[in-house]
Design a protein around this motif. Structure first.
Motif: not given
Length: 150
Positions: A20-21, A26-28, A37-40, A117-120
């Motif tokens: 999380f930022n 959440i970073l995906l 898209w998914g988590v690392i 990579l992008q925060f959502f």
């Protein structure tokens, strides 16, 4: 003669991280191999601990160092953790962590396995999410010290 060929079945240890930022987003990762898209996440390699595996995966996929904040849970349900490929079926036993990056990722980042990579915002996730445990986000957002076994 009608002969049914049975796919190879494999069980793999895996790791995943909710990152999380400061805004709670959440970073995906948009994976190059499936375009979703998914988590690392990734596999645990022989000789690694799950902790070192997730930190390596984060480093490989984001080009940034991180530290583990907490263990979220262990996910092994065949329903959400089994993936069917043309030549085999794989059930992953995934150790899921919350991690924090030591520095922010650069804009327009891409790498061998990463398209983007992008925060959502957690209530505005992209439509094309990879298959994950149905509780992945709720568990990551949980403020309890409970470790989830799913």
């Amino acid at each position: 003669m009608n002969q049914t060929v049975k796919k190879k079945q494999t069980l793999f240890p895996a790791v995943a991280a909710a990152i999380f930022n400061e805004q709670g987003e959440i970073l995906l990762q948009k994976r190059r191999d499936v375009g979703q898209w998914g988590v690392i996440s990734g596999h645990v390699e022989f000789g690694e601990t799950v902790e070192s595996a997730i930190l390596r995966e984060i480093r490989e996929e984001t080009n940034r160092e991180a530290h583990i904040k907490r263990l979220i849970g262990v996910y092994s349900s065949p329903t959400s953790q089994t993936y069917h490929y043309p030549d085999r079926s794989v059930q992953y036993v995934t150790t899921y962590f919350e991690a924090q990056l030591t520095e922010m990722i650069s804009k327009d980042f891409s790498k061998e396995e990463t398209l983007e990579l992008q925060f959502f915002k957690t209530d505005q996730l992209p439509d094309n999410l990879a298959m994950m445990n149905p509780h992945w986000l709720r568990d990551a957002l949980s403020q309890t010290s409970q470790v989830f076994i799913r």
